[in-house]
Structures are given as C-alpha cells and as structure tokens.
Scaffold this motif. Structure first.
Motif, PDB file in Angstrom:
ATOM      1  N   UNK A   9       0.854  -1.181   0.000  1.00 31.83           N
ATOM      2  CA  UNK A   9       0.000   0.000   0.000  1.00 31.83           C
ATOM      3  C   UNK A   9       0.893   1.236   0.000  1.00 31.83           C
ATOM      4  N   UNK A  10       0.484   2.255  -0.731  1.00 29.74           N
ATOM      5  CA  UNK A  10       1.295   3.473  -0.882  1.00 29.74           C
ATOM      6  C   UNK A  10       1.595   4.101   0.486  1.00 29.74           C
ATOM      7  N   UNK A  11       2.848   4.526   0.700  1.00 28.23           N
ATOM      8  CA  UNK A  11       3.224   5.086   2.007  1.00 28.23           C
ATOM      9  C   UNK A  11       2.953   6.572   2.150  1.00 28.23           C
ATOM     10  N   UNK A  12       2.303   7.209   1.194  1.00 28.63           N
ATOM     11  CA  UNK A  12       2.108   8.652   1.313  1.00 28.63           C
ATOM     12  C   UNK A  12       0.733   9.003   1.885  1.00 28.63           C
ATOM     13  N   UNK A  13      -0.280   9.186   1.062  1.00 26.43           N
ATOM     14  CA  UNK A  13      -1.481   9.802   1.629  1.00 26.43           C
ATOM     15  C   UNK A  13      -2.524   8.787   2.079  1.00 26.43           C
ATOM     16  N   UNK A  14      -3.502   9.308   2.806  1.00 32.91           N
ATOM     17  CA  UNK A  14      -4.527   8.475   3.419  1.00 32.91           C
ATOM     18  C   UNK A  14      -5.517   7.857   2.451  1.00 32.91           C
ATOM     19  N   UNK A  15      -5.363   8.105   1.152  1.00 31.50           N
ATOM     20  CA  UNK A  15      -6.266   7.481   0.184  1.00 31.50           C
ATOM     21  C   UNK A  15      -6.115   5.958   0.243  1.00 31.50           C
ATOM     22  N   UNK A  18      -3.293   0.849  -3.642  1.00 34.64           N
ATOM     23  CA  UNK A  18      -2.441  -0.335  -3.702  1.00 34.64           C
ATOM     24  C   UNK A  18      -1.497  -0.228  -4.882  1.00 34.64           C
ATOM     25  N   UNK A  19      -0.325  -0.876  -4.761  1.00 33.00           N
ATOM     26  CA  UNK A  19       0.638  -0.876  -5.864  1.00 33.00           C
ATOM     27  C   UNK A  19       1.566  -2.073  -5.708  1.00 33.00           C
ATOM     28  N   UNK A  27      16.618  -5.761  -4.344  1.00 37.25           N
ATOM     29  CA  UNK A  27      16.448  -4.315  -4.099  1.00 37.25           C
ATOM     30  C   UNK A  27      15.204  -3.810  -4.809  1.00 37.25           C
ATOM     31  N   UNK A  28      14.471  -2.914  -4.157  1.00 31.51           N
ATOM     32  CA  UNK A  28      13.309  -2.298  -4.797  1.00 31.51           C
ATOM     33  C   UNK A  28      13.811  -1.318  -5.856  1.00 31.51           C
ATOM     34  N   UNK A  29      13.369  -1.516  -7.106  1.00 34.48           N
ATOM     35  CA  UNK A  29      13.855  -0.664  -8.192  1.00 34.48           C
ATOM     36  C   UNK A  29      12.737   0.108  -8.885  1.00 34.48           C
ATOM     37  N   UNK A  30      11.491  -0.196  -8.554  1.00 37.57           N
ATOM     38  CA  UNK A  30      10.419   0.525  -9.240  1.00 37.57           C
ATOM     39  C   UNK A  30       9.063   0.228  -8.631  1.00 37.57           C
ATOM     40  N   UNK A  31       8.055   0.878  -9.226  1.00 38.99           N
ATOM     41  CA  UNK A  31       6.670   0.684  -8.814  1.00 38.99           C
ATOM     42  C   UNK A  31       5.884   0.274 -10.051  1.00 38.99           C
ATOM     43  N   UNK A  32       4.997  -0.702  -9.916  1.00 37.29           N
ATOM     44  CA  UNK A  32       4.155  -1.108 -11.043  1.00 37.29           C
ATOM     45  C   UNK A  32       2.704  -1.141 -10.567  1.00 37.29           C
ATOM     46  N   UNK A  33       1.768  -0.968 -11.485  1.00 33.88           N
ATOM     47  CA  UNK A  33       0.367  -0.923 -11.072  1.00 33.88           C
ATOM     48  C   UNK A  33      -0.106  -2.261 -10.496  1.00 33.88           C
ATOM     49  N   UNK A  34      -1.004  -2.176  -9.547  1.00 32.15           N
ATOM     50  CA  UNK A  34      -1.719  -3.352  -9.049  1.00 32.15           C
ATOM     51  C   UNK A  34      -3.198  -3.045  -9.292  1.00 32.15           C
ATOM     52  N   UNK A  35      -3.807  -3.829 -10.180  1.00 35.27           N
ATOM     53  CA  UNK A  35      -5.129  -3.443 -10.709  1.00 35.27           C
ATOM     54  C   UNK A  35      -6.303  -3.818  -9.809  1.00 35.27           C
ATOM     55  N   UNK A  36      -6.093  -4.715  -8.878  1.00 32.29           N
ATOM     56  CA  UNK A  36      -7.269  -5.333  -8.250  1.00 32.29           C
ATOM     57  C   UNK A  36      -7.833  -4.589  -7.044  1.00 32.29           C
ATOM     58  N   UNK A  37      -7.189  -3.513  -6.633  1.00 29.12           N
ATOM     59  CA  UNK A  37      -7.754  -2.776  -5.499  1.00 29.12           C
ATOM     60  C   UNK A  37      -8.901  -1.898  -5.968  1.00 29.12           C
ATOM     61  N   UNK A 523      -7.715  -8.282  -1.912  1.00 30.61           N
ATOM     62  CA  UNK A 523      -7.492  -6.982  -2.567  1.00 30.61           C
ATOM     63  C   UNK A 523      -8.357  -5.861  -1.985  1.00 30.61           C
ATOM     64  N   UNK A 524      -9.580  -6.172  -1.574  1.00 34.00           N
ATOM     65  CA  UNK A 524     -10.444  -5.102  -1.066  1.00 34.00           C
ATOM     66  C   UNK A 524     -10.282  -4.914   0.442  1.00 34.00           C
ATOM     67  N   UNK A 525      -9.516  -5.783   1.109  1.00 33.43           N
ATOM     68  CA  UNK A 525      -9.266  -5.706   2.554  1.00 33.43           C
ATOM     69  C   UNK A 525     -10.585  -5.566   3.330  1.00 33.43           C
TER      70      UNK A 525
END
Ligand code: MGD
Ligand code: MGD
Ligand code: SF4
Ligand code: MO
Length: 690
Positions: A9-15, A18-19, A27-37, A523-525
C-alpha cells in the motif's frame, strides 16, 4: 536473482492506493500498477509512481548514533539500548512524553502505545494527528459520535453535488479526486470554496474565493438561506437530530445574511445563494474537507459547522452523501485507532474509563501496573510545557515525526526541545529533529517490513516486505520491544511477528475484532467497524442512526457563532498568510526531496502573492523577498499569481531553506489543541541591495 512484484500500500497519503513494488536482485527498483484494489484500480499519482526512489538513498540511517560532546558517534544496538533504558528509568512517568507516527504501521503504533502507557507508564502520548484532523475527531465525535469519514471513496462518485471546502483534493488526495471527477461525469455539480483557485478549483462548477478564517460565517449564511427557502430536510431533523431550534436561533441572525457574509468572506451573495441551493436540493450531496477547515483556532467550530449543514439537509447515511474529513497521512487513521492519542486506548476506549483502563492493565499484565487513568498532554501542550515550565517534562521518545519543521512557530519549538534532558529519535533519515537527539535509532521504511495501515475510508490494508533494511536498521516495533526488554518487560513485548501484534490488537479492539491477516490480505481488505469474524466490514457509517455514543443515537446540532482567527491583519502586518502543500512534496520533505523525479518538479519553496498586491508592493514574479510575521522572518521567492485572493498569501511548508513554520502562529483551538496553520498576519518586503 529473479525480478519479482510485491503488492503493498502506498506510504504517502490516506487514500490508501495499492501498488506493486518491483524488486530486482533483492532491491526495490520501481513501482508497477496493481489493478485489483477497488480504491485505485491500478492508477497512482506521481508520489505513488515514484515511491521507490528514496528507499535506497545513500544517507539512510544504518546504525544507532549516540551524541558525545555535541557530535554523533556510531554505536551498537546494545550500547544504545542500555543508555535509553537507563535514562528512561531514571525519570518519573509524568516527566516522559512519547510521539507515535502516522507514517508507520498499526502494529508499530500499537507497540509504542503499549510501551508509553505500560513500560514508561506515562499518560503523555500523541502524534501529528494533533496538527491535522484533531478538530475533525473532536467536532464529529460530539455531533455524530464518531470522528471518521462517514462514506467511502468509491461512494463519492454516486453523489449529485459535491461541496469541497478547505481541501485541495486533486493535489493532496489525487485518487479521491478521481471519484469526484467520476461524479461530475455523471452530472454532479462541484462547489469549491478556497482562498486559492487550485487544481481542484479549476474543475469546479462554482468556485467561491474567500478570506482564510471565515468558514463559519460561510456555513451559517448557507444555512440561513436554506431555512429561509424551506430547503431543510424536516423529516431527517425530526427523526435523527436534536437541538434544531438552537442551531436555527444562531444562523438566522442578521449578521449571517448573504450580504453581510459577502463583506466578511469576500464571496458574492449570489454565489453563496447558488451553493446553498445546489447543496440542499441535489438529492445526494457529499461534503469533503481537510486542513482548510481543521487548522484554525476555530477548527472544532468549523467541523461542527460542516456537520450542521449536512444534518440540516439530511445529507448523511446514504450513498453519495456524508461528511468526509479526508485523512492526510497514510496511517493517521490507524495511529488514532491504535490509541496514540493522550485520551484513549485502541478503538477510542477512554483512558479515564475505569473499565477500559482495567481491561488494558489486565490484558497487558505489567507487574508494576500501567499509567494512571488520566488524560495526558497533546503534542502542542508538550511543547508549551517544555518552554513555560522547565523541568516538568525531561525525556522524550519520538518515532517517525519531524516537529522541528512541522510544528507551528519553530523558534518556540526549538527553544522547547532544547529544554529536554534526553531525546530519542527513531527515523529513517537524520531529520532536523533527529539532529537534536541524544540517541538516534535507524528504522526501516514501508518497503522493508510487514504490517497494516488504515486509510481515510477506514480500510485496513497490508504493507509487505520487499527488501532487507539497509545496514543495521530494524523494524520499528522490534526496536520498541527490545528497549522494553532492556527495561525489564521482555514478557509483555514477546511478539515474533507483526501478525502476533495484530492478533493482540484485534483481541482488545472491538471495531477491529473480526479482522485477521487472512481476511485483510484480500485486494479489497476490510473497513472498520468489523466486530466479528463473519462481519463484512462497514463502508458507510450512520445509515439509520448516529453512533451509540450519542444520546438516543441522535445527531447533535450546535449553534456556532463566527469568530475571527487569533491574529488578523493590521497596519504592521497587512496580509493573511495561509500555508499548505504541493502535489509533489510530502511535509518536511524527508522522502520526496530525496526522490529525484519529484524534487526536480518543485526544487524549492515559494510564497504566492496576488497580482494586484504584488503590483502595489512592487514585487516581481520569482523575486526573492522577505516574509515576516510576529514570530520570525524568512527569505523566499515570490510567485505572483491571479489565482490567490487579494490580501491573502500562501506558502507550502515542505522546505527547510524557507520554512513556513518560522512564520506560523501557535495559537491553539481550545478543544482540539491544533495550531492556526491556516491564518496569521504577515508582511512582505523587498530585499534591499547592499
Ligand atoms: N502531495 C501531498 N499530498 C498530501 C500531503 C502532502 O504533504 N503532500 N499531506 C497529507 C496530509 S497529512 C494532509 S492532512 C492532507 C491535507 O490536504 P489539504 O487540506 O487538501 O491540503 P492543504 O494544502 O494543507 O490545504 C487545503 C486547502 O486549504 C486552503 N485554505 C487555506 N486557508 C483556508 C481557510 O481559512 N479556510 C478554508 N476552507 N480553506 C483554506 C488552502 O488554500 C488549500 O488549498 O494532504 C495529504 N496529502
Ligand atoms: N505550516 C504548516 N505546517 C503543518 C501543516 C500545514 O498545513 N501547514 N500540516 C500539519 C499536518 S496536517 C501534518 S500531518 C504534519 C506532519 O508532520 P510530521 O509527521 O512531523 O511530518 P513528516 O515529514 O511526515 O514526518 C514523518 C517522519 O517519519 C519518517 N518516517 C517515514 N517512514 C518511517 C518509518 O517507517 N519509520 C520511522 N521510524 N520513521 C519513518 C520520515 O523520515 C519523517 O522524518 O505537519 C503539520 N504541519
Ligand atoms: S493518491 Fe495518495 S495513496 Fe494514492 S498514489 Fe497518490 S499519494 Fe499514494
Ligand atoms: Mo495531516
């Protein structure tokens, strides 16, 4: 090693988008979409897209640091723990204060809450929610019985009219902005009230520009107009609310006529009338707000006014309606839910309630008891106490907060923090606050640990470990458990995993009672309240009645007289200064200023000045000027624009080199104890050439 995706889950805003984190060679090298949220369906704003960039920064903290003769020296964990345990044990509980963090997981916030109240036995625990939505929590708890967002993000798209006031939704909660845009596509009207024509304002059907700090007058005028036209929802008021006559007695006063409020706020009477009509008669109106409402000495009054307007028109408890305070930090909802506030344990169980106090004391089993059943100090009161009553507070433990840049009136904050005998800061970077510490502990960031966080719509979602932490950095809850063990409380903190902690949380917190990692891994938690293992969670609150905390479960309407901000313009300081954010940066900048893609968009701060004001002052766009208030002065580039109200100036607070909080007023709302970040008196001057 192969490439892999780790869903998180994105570490920035309260929205709570998911990603996937893209991991290569460990090593973490990028971000890719996660469609199911269902929250973001694979879409992300720029901060989400670049959320990997700061993770492997060269200057991450990698080892504990102890200050010796004014300089930091690398230390082993054992040395650091020994020093902390010995120091913390040498103070009385009432001499210690703790700041938790809206940036870290629920499990970590629970751990520090238990550490504060159980191991340190202090009542003084708080976090940045104080600077943020404390007014929403206080205001909505007394009107509806619960301080959270009433509806869901997706539900906003069902609305027929959306009234946004004091929230720059499209920049600060971009993926909530997407729901607003969907509603508009389906024909909803968007009303926007803000001193600045922001990116959100540019989408509006009706934009009302006004002077900061006049919100209550605006609400009262709209309510007067609604009652005059008979647009109120009589059945809703009758069945579900109390004290309508009290509210009516206030808002019908002549001072809240459209004409008079035009004078107070600067909004033309015809616009106020139009807004009142659209909001009251759409059939399903949703109200969204954020810091423009809460960060005032009248923050609680402002929030109660939003509730008044929604109740008056029956816009609560149905799809497309509601009062929606958009929570800011990724886990500010969770840090509050976990009891990191000076008055409650988890799930808002009151510390002063004897039964609740006994429940936690018994469950935790500290042989020497827990904190007194008393309320503690708010962070703003901790700072005032440090400065005004030297010696009352002596030690402080801060996890994941940077008050040396985020609190109002920084000169005062620095003086306050300097009074501390002993300061521990646990962070991922050596922040302005960490610089002042006696001991700095290196923590792991979101991508290096498991856990969960709770979004603005009360959705509890997972963080998942994607890479190992740098150097000797450790997971926040593990650090706290190890300090506690050094203090003699190994048994009370004997967790082996974040899931162990989550089980303890759910066993003590009715609103989380039916949750488990297995259930929130979907995905919907799950959205709280979720009181039982077979309960589906709760997308909309107050559907048929307000919370049981209210007498007869009825909503309370309140008379709110309009009051000006604590400091208003005068001959010496003739302009209103308001502060806030940029799309590309996060608060004190620790993460975003180390993200090249974000930092290159907006490399430094600025002050927005209306074109006419700038002309009168002889200030050019981009010119470096001096901005000065009663608390301090800074040099900052001017941004001359027609998008801000004449007489009002705006600064983002992300930038240490032109720190807005040198200028801001630390006057507090008497109830929520939030500072007035959104309005003080300022003057600007040209820099005289030598
Ligand atoms: N990019 C980015 N996104 C963020 C954050 C971030 O730092 N960066 N922070 C997150 C956090 S913790 C929070 S709390 C939210 C905050 O989200 P917002 O509240 O949307 O952000 P702000 O910029 O603080 O203020 C919102 C608006 O209030 C207006 N305003 C100023 N004075 C007044 C006033 O007197 N009355 C009213 N009604 N409005 C006024 C400002 O012009 C501004 O447009 O954003 C979250 N999202
Ligand atoms: N002038 C002005 N001032 C404001 C506001 C405003 O609108 N105007 N808004 C206020 C609001 S709404 C808020 S929420 C506050 C925010 O105030 P703060 O919470 O003090 O600001 P952040 O920069 O988000 O600080 C979070 C810290 O956590 C660290 N961190 C990140 N992840 C982790 C982790 O996993 N573990 C640990 N241990 N640390 C971590 C970061 O490095 C950073 O130093 O600012 C307030 N200040
Ligand atoms: S909207 Fe918020 S949660 Fe979503 S990607 Fe942007 S910062 Fe992250
Ligand atoms: Mo916030």
């Amino acid at each position: 090693m192969a490439m892999k995706y780790v869903q998180t889950t994105c570490p920035y805003c309260g929205t709570g988008c998911s990603m996937n984190l893209v991991v290569n060679d460990g090593k973490v090298v990028g971000v890719a979409p996660y469609q199911r949220s269902p929250v973001n369906e694979g879409k992300l704003c720029p901060k989400g897209v670049y959320a990997h960039e700061f993770i492997n920064s060269e200057d991450r903290l990698t080892t504990p640091l102890i200050k010796k003769d004014g300089k930091f020296v690398e230390a082993s964990w054992d040395e650091a723990y020994d020093l902390i345990a010995q120091k913390l044990k040498s103070y009385k509980p009432s001499e210690l204060a703790v700041l938790a963090s809206a940036r870290v997981s629920n499990e970590e916030n629970y751990a520090i809450m238990k550490f504060a109240r159980g191991a340190l036995k202090t009542t003084h625990i708080d976090h940045c929610a104080r600077l943020c939505h404390s007014s929403s929590v206080a205001g909505l708890a007394t009107t509806f019985g619960s301080g959270a967002m009433t509806n869901s993000i997706a539900d906003i798209a069902e609305s027929k009219c959306i009234f946004i006031i004091g929230s720059n939704t499209f920049e600060q909660h971009p993926l909530i902005g997407r729901s607003v845009a969907r509603a508009r596509k389906n024909g909803a009207k968007l009303i926007y009230a803000d001193p600045r024509l922001t990116a959100t304002g540019k989408q509006a059907d009706l934009y009302m520009q006004f002077r900061s700090g006049t919100d209550v007058a605006i609400f009262n005028a709209m309510m007067q107009e609604i009652i005059k036209n008979g647009w109120e929802d009589k059945e809703f008021i009758e069945k579900r609310c109390v004290e309508y006559e009290t509210l009516k007695g206030e808002v019908m006063k002549p001072e809240y006529s459209l004409e008079n409020v035009e004078k107070i706020s600067g909004i033309p009477a015809a616009q106020l009338k139009q807004a009142a009509e659209w909001y009251a008669t759409s059939g399903a109106s949703s109200l969204l707000f954020s810091m423009g409402i809460t960060q005032h000495t009248t923050g609680v009054d402002n929030v109660k006014s939003t509730a008044n307007l929604a109740m008056l028109t029956g816009n609560i408890g149905r799809p497309g309606t509601g009062v929606n305070p958009l929570r800011g930090q990724n886990n500010v909802q969770g840090a509050c839910d976990m009891g990191c506030l000076p008055v409650v344990f988890t799930g808002y169980q009151k510390v002063i309630d004897e039964a609740a106090h006994k429940k936690f004391a018994d469950a935790w089993g500290f042989p020497d008891g827990i904190c007194a059943p008393q309320n503690g100090y708010e962070v703003t009161i901790m700072m005032k106490t440090l400065a005004d009553n030297p010696g009352e507070l002596k030690g402080m433990y801060i996890m994941g907060e940077n008050p040396m840049l985020s609190d109002a009136n920084l000169t005062h904050v620095k003086h306050a923090m300097e009074q501390l005998e002993f300061l521990v800061v646990q962070d991922i970077f050596l922040t302005e606050t960490a610089e002042m510490a006696d001991v700095v502990l290196p923590a792991t960031c979101y991508a290096e640990k498991d856990g969960c966080q709770t979004s603005t719509e009360r959705r509890v979602q997972r963080f998942r470990k994607a890479q190992d932490p740098p150097g000797q950095a450790k997971v926040d809850w593990q650090i706290i458990a190890e300090v506690a063990a050094k203090m003699g409380y190994a048994e009370q903190f004997a967790w082996q995993s974040s899931e162990d902690i989550f089980k303890e949380i759910t066993s003590l917190t009715p609103s989380y009672g039916g949750m488990s990692y297995e259930r929130i891994n979907k995905p919907e938690a799950l959205q709280w309240p979720c009181p039982a293992a077979d309960h589906p969670g709760t997308p909309i609150l107050h559907t048929t009645a307000f919370a049981p905390a209210m007498p007869d479960s009825k909503g309370l309407m309140t008379a709110i007289p309009f009051k000006y901000p604590a400091e208003v313009p005068d001959a010496e300081y003739p302009f209103i200064l308001t502060t806030g954010r940029s799309l590309f940066h996060w608060h004190t900048g620790g993460m975003t200023r180390r993200s090249e893609s974000l930092d290159s968009e907006v490399p430094t701060g600025w002050i927005e000045i209306n074109v006419d004001d700038a002309k009168e002052l002889g200030i050019a766009d981009n010119e470096m000027i001096i901005a000065k208030t009663r608390r301090g002065q800074i040099n900052v580039p001017a941004r001359v624009t027609k998008d801000i109200m004449k007489g009002v100036m705006f600064m983002p607070f992300h930038f240490v080199e032109c720190a807005a909080n040198i200028l801001t007023n630390d006057a507090l709302d008497p109830v929520s104890k939030i500072p007035e970040f959104k309005a003080c008196a300022v003057t600007v001057e040209k820099i005289q050439e030598a």
